[in-house]
Structure formats: structure tokens, C-alpha cells
Enzyme design. Structure first.
Site, short mmCIF file in Angstrom:
data_model
loop_
_atom_site.label_atom_id
_atom_site.label_comp_id
_atom_site.label_asym_id
_atom_site.label_seq_id
_atom_site.Cartn_x
_atom_site.Cartn_y
_atom_site.Cartn_z
N GLY A 191 1.25 38.88 -0.69
CA GLY A 191 0.54 40.11 -1.03
C GLY A 191 -0.91 40.05 -0.60
CG PHE A 230 -7.99 45.20 -5.08
CD1 PHE A 230 -8.72 45.41 -3.93
CD2 PHE A 230 -7.80 46.27 -5.94
CE1 PHE A 230 -9.25 46.65 -3.63
CE2 PHE A 230 -8.32 47.52 -5.66
CZ PHE A 230 -9.04 47.71 -4.51
N GLY A 231 -5.71 41.32 -5.30
CA GLY A 231 -5.46 39.99 -5.85
C GLY A 231 -5.30 38.95 -4.76
CD GLU A 237 -9.95 58.81 -9.70
OE1 GLU A 237 -11.03 58.23 -9.69
OE2 GLU A 237 -8.90 58.28 -9.31
C1 LIG Z 1 -3.99 55.79 -7.18
C2 LIG Z 1 -4.61 54.56 -7.78
C3 LIG Z 1 -5.95 54.60 -8.23
C4 LIG Z 1 -6.53 53.46 -8.77
N1 LIG Z 1 -7.84 53.52 -9.18
C5 LIG Z 1 -8.45 52.41 -9.64
C6 LIG Z 1 -9.82 52.41 -10.00
O1 LIG Z 1 -10.50 53.43 -9.91
N2 LIG Z 1 -10.37 51.26 -10.47
C7 LIG Z 1 -9.64 50.10 -10.59
O2 LIG Z 1 -10.19 49.08 -11.01
N3 LIG Z 1 -8.33 50.07 -10.25
C8 LIG Z 1 -7.72 51.19 -9.79
N4 LIG Z 1 -6.39 51.15 -9.44
C9 LIG Z 1 -5.64 49.93 -9.64
C10 LIG Z 1 -5.87 48.93 -8.52
O3 LIG Z 1 -5.74 49.54 -7.26
C11 LIG Z 1 -4.82 47.86 -8.71
O4 LIG Z 1 -5.05 47.26 -9.96
C12 LIG Z 1 -4.91 46.82 -7.61
O5 LIG Z 1 -4.64 47.39 -6.35
C13 LIG Z 1 -3.92 45.73 -7.91
O6 LIG Z 1 -4.11 44.73 -6.94
P1 LIG Z 1 -2.93 43.76 -6.57
O7 LIG Z 1 -3.46 42.82 -5.54
O8 LIG Z 1 -2.36 43.18 -7.82
O9 LIG Z 1 -1.78 44.69 -5.97
P2 LIG Z 1 -1.81 45.67 -4.73
O10 LIG Z 1 -3.18 46.13 -4.39
O11 LIG Z 1 -0.76 46.69 -5.02
O12 LIG Z 1 -1.33 44.75 -3.52
C14 LIG Z 1 -0.03 44.26 -3.44
C15 LIG Z 1 0.21 43.89 -1.99
O13 LIG Z 1 1.45 43.20 -1.93
C16 LIG Z 1 2.19 43.65 -0.82
N5 LIG Z 1 3.60 43.43 -1.11
C17 LIG Z 1 4.33 43.92 -2.14
N6 LIG Z 1 5.57 43.45 -2.10
C18 LIG Z 1 5.63 42.63 -1.02
C19 LIG Z 1 6.67 41.81 -0.45
N7 LIG Z 1 7.89 41.76 -0.99
N8 LIG Z 1 6.39 41.10 0.65
C20 LIG Z 1 5.15 41.14 1.21
N9 LIG Z 1 4.15 41.87 0.71
C21 LIG Z 1 4.38 42.60 -0.39
C22 LIG Z 1 1.81 45.12 -0.68
O14 LIG Z 1 2.02 45.58 0.65
C23 LIG Z 1 0.34 45.09 -1.07
O15 LIG Z 1 -0.50 44.93 0.05
C24 LIG Z 1 -5.78 52.27 -8.89
C25 LIG Z 1 -4.45 52.23 -8.45
C26 LIG Z 1 -3.88 53.36 -7.89
C27 LIG Z 1 -2.45 53.30 -7.41
#
Ligand SMILES: Cc1cc2nc3c(=O)[nH]c(=O)nc-3n(C[C@H](O)[C@H](O)[C@H](O)COP(=O)(O)OP(=O)(O)OC[C@H]3O[C@@H](n4cnc5c(N)ncnc54)[C@H](O)[C@@H]3O)c2cc1C
Length: 272
Positions: A13, A16-17, A172
Site C-alpha cells: 500500500g 498515506f500510511g 464537502e
Molecule cells: C473522500 C475522502 C476524504 C477524506 N478527507 C480527509 C481529511 O480531510 N482529513 C483526514 O485526515 N483524512 C481524510 N480522509 C481519510 C484519509 O484519506 C485516510 O485516512 C487515509 O487515506 C488512509 O491512509 P491509508 O494509507 O491507510 O490508506 P489509503 O490512503 O487508502 O491507501 C491504501 C493504498 O493501498 C493500495 N492497495 C489497497 N489494496 C491493495 C492490494 N491488494 N495490493 C496493492 N495495493 C493495494 C491502494 O491502491 C492505496 O494506494 C478522507 C478520505 C476520503 C475517502
């Protein structure tokens, strides 16, 4: 180059994380392999602006390779992780195996329809660029269809946008659709008044932004911006009762349910 004597960290993934983890390891003596099914990192908080044509998709998507270009201990693979062999310490990409010493899973969350998965085909969530672009197409097509429609009640239906979930995304998106209708498109049509679009935001909880109190990391300007949006579009009806009774009020329990749903936009909550 692979350093056989260095620990191998695999990150699934590049959101952000995953990206934060990769960058935090930049100066650590490990080999990092970041795997994402897309070649870009998506800035999800601005997806709603792509969904309402305020931003182009490439404004919120940046190539992961370019982000990690200068990080010599990082390798990027554009692949979909299909499984994990915990006993054999390997990430599975179909038949291919990527060995790890340490594994970080950062594949994000999915949205939830609160037990109503049948709604998804009418109203996609907004988690990916594809989701945002399909909402954009539906929203803009609704105005186009209304422009060439001679039936006034059908025209009203086409300009009826319903969002379920008055969390940040729903609020939003409601504000952005209102901005589109009442500002960006207002002079662009000849047979309809885009500003007559009706935007309904439905929330099951006792107030809009029910999760707001937990989002202490957000800057106060942002709070003010949200409030401004809600205030500015205060004509947007807010149904502060259970989603089911609000749906009934919106006419969705009637035989018009399917056609109303076809025009609806939702902001479902994420599901871990
Ligand atoms: C519309 C919207 C608005 C938001 N607004 C805010 C805000 O204003 N402030 C805030 O703090 N947070 C906000 N968030 C939340 C924030 O975006 C998420 O908390 C954050 O993106 C989570 O990060 P993550 O790395 O856990 O997951 P993600 O950002 O979802 O990243 C997961 C990654 O894993 C990849 N992936 C998934 N499955 C697989 C697989 N099987 N194989 C390979 N790659 C894979 C995906 O392609 C993706 O790139 C918002 C979310 C959304 C949807």
C-alpha cells in the site's frame, strides 16, 4: 541492488500510511519494497473536488516512483497483493513471492453501506479516482440531461441530488455540488437554471459532522471552512433523524426509489 545482509521490509500500500512508513525508513539500514496496485499515491481528502469537476485527477495523484525517486533503499512495484504466506514470510502477487523480514500492511479501508450493500450499484462510494470520475460523470450528465428534457417533473428529478452521510465527505460533497450548481454552471445553460438543483444531505445521527469531535488533528481554519459551507448552503435540507425515516421522507421507499437512487450521491463512512 539487494543487500542480502540487510533486513527486507515489504510495505503493501502506497497511501498515506505506506508512504510515511517508507519515508521513515529512508535512513535506516534496511531494503524497502513498496507494493501498490496503482503507480500513484492518491490524496483522498480532495477526491470530492475531482468528483465535482473543480480539480483534474492528476492534481491529486502523484507517481509513487517519483516520490521515492531519491530514496535509494526503496524499490516500488506496481502489483496487486493477493495474499500473505506468514509461515514462509512472503507476500504473494499471484504466483510471484516477495520475501520479507518485516511486513507493513497499509492497504487502507473500504466504505460501508451499514448493511445495505444493495445500494452500492446505484451510489458508489468515493475512495478511488475511478469513484470520483464516475460521480463526476453522473453529476454533469444530470445537468446535461435536464437541459434537453421537456418534462418538468423529470427535469426536477434529474436535478435532485441526495447524499447519505453528513460526515466530512458528505458535507464537502454537498457543498461542492451546490457550488457547481449555484456558481460554476449557473450561466452555462439556456433551458434550465442550474441553481434550482436540490441537494439533500441525510444523516442518521443527531447532527451533521458527527465524528468531528474526534478529528482533533484538523486545523481550525478547516472547521471554519466547513461551517462556512454549511452556513452558505443552509438551504440544503438536513434530515437529522434515522436514515430510514429520512429515506422514506425523500420518497425512496416508494416505487420511485430506483429512479431517485439513480440520481443520488452518497458519502459512506469508511469500513476498516
Ligand atoms: C473522500 C475522502 C476524504 C477524506 N478527507 C480527509 C481529511 O480531510 N482529513 C483526514 O485526515 N483524512 C481524510 N480522509 C481519510 C484519509 O484519506 C485516510 O485516512 C487515509 O487515506 C488512509 O491512509 P491509508 O494509507 O491507510 O490508506 P489509503 O490512503 O487508502 O491507501 C491504501 C493504498 O493501498 C493500495 N492497495 C489497497 N489494496 C491493495 C492490494 N491488494 N495490493 C496493492 N495495493 C493495494 C491502494 O491502491 C492505496 O494506494 C478522507 C478520505 C476520503 C475517502
Amino acid at each position: 541492488m539487494t543487500f542480502v545482509d540487510r533486513p527486507r521490509v515489504v510495505i503493501a500500500g502506497g497511501g498515506f500510511g505506506g508512504l510515511s512508513a517508507a519515508r521513515a525508513l529512508a535512513r535506516v539500514a534496511v531494503d524497502v519494497t513498496l507494493i501498490d496496485r496503482h503507480n500513484y499515491h492518491l490524496f483522498q481528502p480532495l477526491l470530492y473536488q475531482v468528483a465535482t469537476a473543480a480539480l483534474a485527477p492528476n492534481s491529486i495523484a502523484a507517481p509513487i516512483r517519483a516520490i521515492l525517486r531519491g530514496q535509494r533503499n526503496a524499490t516500488v512495484l506496481m502489483e496487486t497483493v493477493t495474499g500473505i504466506d506468514t509461515a514462509g514470510r512472503a507476500v504473494l502477487i499471484g504466483e510471484q513471492r516477495v520475501a520479507y523480514d518485516f511486513l507493513i500492511i497499509a492497504t487502507g479501508a473500504r466504505h460501508s453501506y451499514f448493511g445495505h450493500d444493495e445500494w452500492e450499484k446505484f451510489a458508489p462510494g468515493i475512495k478511488t479516482l475511478f469513484d470520483a470520475l464516475s460521480i463526476r460523470q453522473q453529476v454533469l450528465s444530470a445537468f446535461e440531461a435536464a437541459e434537453v428534457c421537456n418534462d418538468s417533473s423529470e427535469r426536477r428529478r434529474l436535478l435532485n441530488f441526495i447524499l447519505i452521510g453528513a460526515g466530512p465527505t458528505g458535507v464537502e460533497l454537498a457543498g461542492a455540488i451546490a457550488e457547481l450548481a449555484k456558481a460554476s454552471l449557473v450561466h452555462d445553460f439556456r433551458h434550465i437554471d442550474p441553481s434550482s438543483a436540490r441537494i439533500v444531505l441525510i444523516e442518521a445521527g443527531p447532527r451533521v459532522l458527527p465524528t468531528r469531535s474526534g478529528w482533533t488533528h484538523l486545523p481550525t481554519e478547516r472547521d471554519a471552512w466547513w461551517c462556512a459551507k454549511i452556513y452558505r448552503f443552509r438551504d440544503t435540507p438536513r434530515y437529522l433523524r434515522s436514515a430510514t425515516s429520512a429515506l422514506r421522507r425523500a420518497g425512496m421507499e416508494s416505487r420511485r426509489r430506483a429512479s431517485l437512487l439513480r440520481q443520488s450521491k452518497w458519502g459512506p463512512m469508511p469500513r476498516a
